[in-house]
Write a protein that holds these residues in place. Structure first.
Motif, PDB file in Angstrom:
ATOM      1  N   MET A 430       1.165  -0.995   0.285  1.00 45.83           N
ATOM      2  CA  MET A 430      -0.320  -0.475  -0.158  1.00 45.83           C
ATOM      3  C   MET A 430       1.455   1.143   0.049  1.00 45.83           C
ATOM      4  N   ASN A 431       0.483   2.032  -0.599  1.00 37.78           N
ATOM      5  CA  ASN A 431       0.821   3.485  -1.019  1.00 37.78           C
ATOM      6  C   ASN A 431       0.863   4.474  -0.358  1.00 37.78           C
ATOM      7  N   CYS A 432       0.882   4.841   1.444  1.00 38.75           N
ATOM      8  CA  CYS A 432       0.340   5.548   1.730  1.00 38.75           C
ATOM      9  C   CYS A 432       0.283   7.433   1.748  1.00 38.75           C
ATOM     10  N   GLU A 433       0.786   7.307   0.413  1.00 35.60           N
ATOM     11  CA  GLU A 433       0.414   8.239  -0.495  1.00 35.60           C
ATOM     12  C   GLU A 433      -0.656   8.896  -1.478  1.00 35.60           C
ATOM     13  N   LYS A 434      -0.901   7.917  -1.496  1.00 35.18           N
ATOM     14  CA  LYS A 434      -2.577   7.953  -2.535  1.00 35.18           C
ATOM     15  C   LYS A 434      -3.542   7.980  -1.254  1.00 35.18           C
ATOM     16  N   LEU A 435      -3.352   7.521  -0.322  1.00 30.56           N
ATOM     17  CA  LEU A 435      -4.209   7.213   1.085  1.00 30.56           C
ATOM     18  C   LEU A 435      -5.517   8.740   0.758  1.00 30.56           C
ATOM     19  N   SER A 436      -6.909   8.831   0.698  1.00 35.48           N
ATOM     20  CA  SER A 436      -7.353  10.333   0.655  1.00 35.48           C
ATOM     21  C   SER A 436      -6.655  10.946   2.012  1.00 35.48           C
ATOM     22  N   LEU A 437      -7.724  11.790   2.494  1.00 34.43           N
ATOM     23  CA  LEU A 437      -7.281  12.158   4.085  1.00 34.43           C
ATOM     24  C   LEU A 437      -8.615  11.919   5.234  1.00 34.43           C
ATOM     25  N   VAL A 463       1.186  16.267   4.785  1.00 30.68           N
ATOM     26  CA  VAL A 463       1.640  16.481   3.680  1.00 30.68           C
ATOM     27  C   VAL A 463       0.147  17.230   2.839  1.00 30.68           C
ATOM     28  N   LYS A 464      -0.613  16.376   3.047  1.00 33.64           N
ATOM     29  CA  LYS A 464      -1.617  16.946   2.593  1.00 33.64           C
ATOM     30  C   LYS A 464      -2.550  18.007   3.129  1.00 33.64           C
ATOM     31  N   GLN A 471      -3.544  25.767  -1.579  1.00 35.82           N
ATOM     32  CA  GLN A 471      -4.926  25.762  -2.799  1.00 35.82           C
ATOM     33  C   GLN A 471      -5.427  27.352  -1.801  1.00 35.82           C
ATOM     34  N   ASP A 472      -5.680  26.858  -0.613  1.00 40.93           N
ATOM     35  CA  ASP A 472      -6.406  28.564  -0.067  1.00 40.93           C
ATOM     36  C   ASP A 472      -6.081  29.200  -0.549  1.00 40.93           C
ATOM     37  N   LYS A 473      -4.064  29.905  -0.129  1.00 40.51           N
ATOM     38  CA  LYS A 473      -3.934  30.378  -0.704  1.00 40.51           C
ATOM     39  C   LYS A 473      -3.454  31.277  -1.661  1.00 40.51           C
ATOM     40  N   GLN A 474      -3.243  30.352  -2.801  1.00 42.45           N
ATOM     41  CA  GLN A 474      -3.579  30.642  -4.070  1.00 42.45           C
ATOM     42  C   GLN A 474      -4.948  30.829  -4.830  1.00 42.45           C
ATOM     43  N   ALA A 475      -6.364  30.328  -3.863  1.00 43.41           N
ATOM     44  CA  ALA A 475      -7.331  30.976  -3.808  1.00 43.41           C
ATOM     45  C   ALA A 475      -8.403  32.096  -4.169  1.00 43.41           C
ATOM     46  N   ALA A 476      -7.155  32.387  -2.806  1.00 43.80           N
ATOM     47  CA  ALA A 476      -6.975  34.012  -2.194  1.00 43.80           C
ATOM     48  C   ALA A 476      -6.896  34.472  -2.984  1.00 43.80           C
ATOM     49  N   GLY A 477      -5.312  34.691  -3.996  1.00 46.24           N
ATOM     50  CA  GLY A 477      -5.159  35.210  -4.980  1.00 46.24           C
ATOM     51  C   GLY A 477      -5.872  35.669  -6.343  1.00 46.24           C
ATOM     52  N   THR A 478      -6.546  34.817  -6.310  1.00 48.55           N
ATOM     53  CA  THR A 478      -7.369  34.690  -7.742  1.00 48.55           C
ATOM     54  C   THR A 478      -9.247  35.309  -7.792  1.00 48.55           C
ATOM     55  N   ASN A 479      -9.008  35.325  -6.271  1.00 45.38           N
ATOM     56  CA  ASN A 479     -11.114  35.201  -5.946  1.00 45.38           C
ATOM     57  C   ASN A 479     -10.802  36.509  -4.845  1.00 45.38           C
ATOM     58  N   GLU A 480      -9.812  37.639  -5.210  1.00 43.99           N
ATOM     59  CA  GLU A 480      -9.335  38.567  -4.115  1.00 43.99           C
ATOM     60  C   GLU A 480     -11.178  39.444  -5.004  1.00 43.99           C
TER      61      GLU A 480
END
Length: 582
Positions: A430-437, A463-464, A471-480
């Motif tokens: 099992m690859n732990c990186e492919k597990l959902s949150l 990491v997740k 992603q929140d920071k990127q969304a904050a920059g695009t949704n000003e």
């Protein structure tokens, strides 16, 4: 009324002499022999001005009738030597194994007395077989019952597939008469011809319309269903039609082997195959029922199409395989089903590699995850075989390992005595990186997983969380331009992050406790190990002292013996010297 002439009297006397040879009293005038029928207890009586002179027994029902109307239309009764009844009132005849039973004979009796008879798809097959039993041919009367029933089947029944299905169902209790008279063959051929020449949406019609032709065929008894499917094959019918008919018939007649069963128990394995047996609770099943289910499975598999266009899903093949194992089908049939399942898995794998997975359609990875979760319940399944199956597909075939994690967790739950080494080896698939949150949160609190895997899960979870924050920071920059909606999203995201951090801290705390417990156990082990080493060292020192004391004693003994040897050899040497001088 005018009196009869002499010639008429003479002719009537001659006719009476002929008829009296058969012990029948025929009236000189045309008189209605039967007014009606009346039932009393287990007997039927023909109400007439003429007394009854024949009793006929069918099953447990007795019919009190007259010889004349029956002999004039039934060759069997005409050629049979009748026995006198026990009461002495007329003769008696017992009809053994009469097709259709007493109800059908009642209809035939009414026909012989001239009453109107209603032919319909429900009774025409039984009347045709019964008329053949009684030999009601044109030799005895024009328009006899055999010709009437034959005409009704040919021109009325076979003109409608619904009437044909009704007649075919009624033939179940008419064997072997319906087979010998070709009623079953004619009905099956008509249904097969109709199924092959229908150009409508056949697969959809099977499942959506309960009154459709294909659903009616799937509801037939096994022998008749096999006759229809065989006829469709002979007419080169569409494979998808045969496949859907078989699946629908199995759904109607085979028991559902589902999660309510006790579990799966391994019963054997070959070099390149893995077999399973399902333990189930046999509270209501009988030997006869098991044999019938076994015969159904073997019959369906024998006509299962092999063409790719048959569209027989792998899930249905797995259900057939499980049911075949439950009812102890032949090893050849189980092997055939296993090969079909393998081919279906291979085809699905190739399709997934060649093109993207169609949205809403389960892929090969999901199918394998479900299969692993199912067989993980087997307490006798070795870890090696489970790991081999889990590594069948390459790692890049899985986009998410949640299903694989669920199967591994089920295997660990079913096998609690696995060593730490085996647990680590199993979790490497099992690859732990492919597990959902959500899967990471569950795995971080799972005591059945090895410690190393839990640490990897925690790292993947962190990491997740960081990716979500980015992603929140990127969304904050695009949704000003929309600060209100951004603020709501940020608030909800912050609350989720706070919750996740709290759960993560809780997991870290539990992990620290586990680490402390591990360290304490390790120290206890080291103490026990050191005490054992000291005891062995003390014993070695004592042994060395014993050896040295023995060696010293031996040396002292040797030094004591040396002077004695010298004194004993002295006189001998002096004597030799003297002899040499002389």
């Amino acid at each position: 009324m005018d009196s009869p002439s002499a010639s008429q009297l003479k002719s009537s006397e001659d006719d009476a002499d002929k008829v009296c040879n058969r012990s029948i009293v025929v009236p000189h005038r045309v008189v209605a022999l039967a007014n009606s029928f009346e039932k009393k207890d287990r007997s039927w009586y023909v109400k007439s001005q003429i007394p009854n002179d024949l009793s006929i027994q069918v099953d447990d029902i007795t019919f009190q009738a007259h010889k004349f109307p029956l002999i004039t239309k039934c060759g069997y009764i005409s050629n049979t030597e009748l026995q006198r009844s026990a009461s002495g009132n007329g003769d008696h005849l017992k009809l053994e194994n009469f097709p259709g039973g007493a109800e059908t004979f009642e209809t035939i009796l009414k026909f012989c007395y001239g009453f109107p008879v209603d032919l319909n798809p429900l009774n025409v097959a039984a009347l045709r077989c019964a008329s053949e039993y009684l030999y009601m041919t044109e030799e005895f009367q024009d328009g006899n019952l055999i010709s009437k029933t034959d005409g009704f089947i040919t021109f009325v029944v076979l003109a409608s597939w619904r009437d044909t299905l009704t007649v075919l169902r009624s033939c179940t209790s008419l064997s072997p008469w319906a087979e010998n008279l070709q009623i079953v063959r004619r009905c099956c051929d008509l249904l097969a011809w109709k199924a092959c020449n229908d150009s409508h949406d056949i697969p959809e019609d099977v499942e959506n319309n309960e009154r459709s032709l294909y659903n009616g065929i799937a509801n037939l008894q096994l022998d008749h269903f096999m006759r229809v499917v065989t006829s469709v094959n002979a007419r080169r019918g569409k494979p998808e039609v045969i496949g859907r008919l078989i699946m629908k018939h199995a759904e109607n007649w085979l028991p559902l082997i589902d999660k309510d069963m006790e579990g799966i128990r391994g019963y054997g394995s070959g070099n390149n195959e893995l077999q399973f047996s399902v333990e189930r609770e046999r509270t209501e099943g009988s030997t006869l029922g098991c044999q019938e289910q076994k015969r159904t499975i073997e019959s369906l598999v024998s006509v299962l199409p092999t063409q790719p266009e048959a569209v027989v899903p792998c899930q249905f093949l797995l259900r057939l395989l499980k049911t075949a194992i439950v009812y102890s089908a032949s090893p050849a049939l189980i092997s055939d089903l296993e090969k079909r399942v393998g081919m279906a898995l291979e085809d699905a794998n190739q399709q997934q590699q060649e093109q993207q997975q169609v949205q809403g359609k389960p892929g090969i990875t999901k199918l394998l995850d479900n299969y692993l979760a199912e067989i993980a319940k087997d307490p006798y399944l070795p870890i090696t075989k489970f790991q081999v199956l889990a590594e069948t597909l390459p790692e890049n075939a899985w986009k998410c390992h949640d299903g694989l994690y669920r199967a591994i967790d089920m295997f660990l739950k079913t096998h609690p005595s696995l060593s730490e080494h085996d647990r680590r080896r199993l979790c490497k698939t099992m690859n732990c990186e492919k597990l959902s949150l959500d899967a990471c949160l569950h795995a971080a609190q799972n005591d059945r997983l090895p410690l190393r895997t839990i640490v990897q899960v925690l790292f993947s979870e962190q990491v997740k969380i960081r990716m979500m924050m980015m992603q929140d920071k990127q969304a904050a920059g695009t949704n000003e331009e929309n600060p209100e909606g951004l603020e709501d999203k940020r608030t909800s995201r912050d609350s989720e992050i706070i919750t996740l951090k709290g759960e993560l801290e809780n997991v870290k705390r539990k992990l620290a406790e586990l680490q402390d417990n591990y360290n304490e156990l390790h120290q206890v082990y080291e103490k026990l190990n050191s005490s054992k080493q000291k005891s062995t060292q003390n014993w070695g020192l004592r042994w060395e002292k014993i050896k040295k004391s023995l060696q010293i004693k031996r040396e002292e003994d040797e030094t004591r013996d040396k002077p004695q040897r010298r004194s004993s050899t002295g006189p001998r040497t002096s004597l030799r010297r003297r002899m040499s001088m002389s």
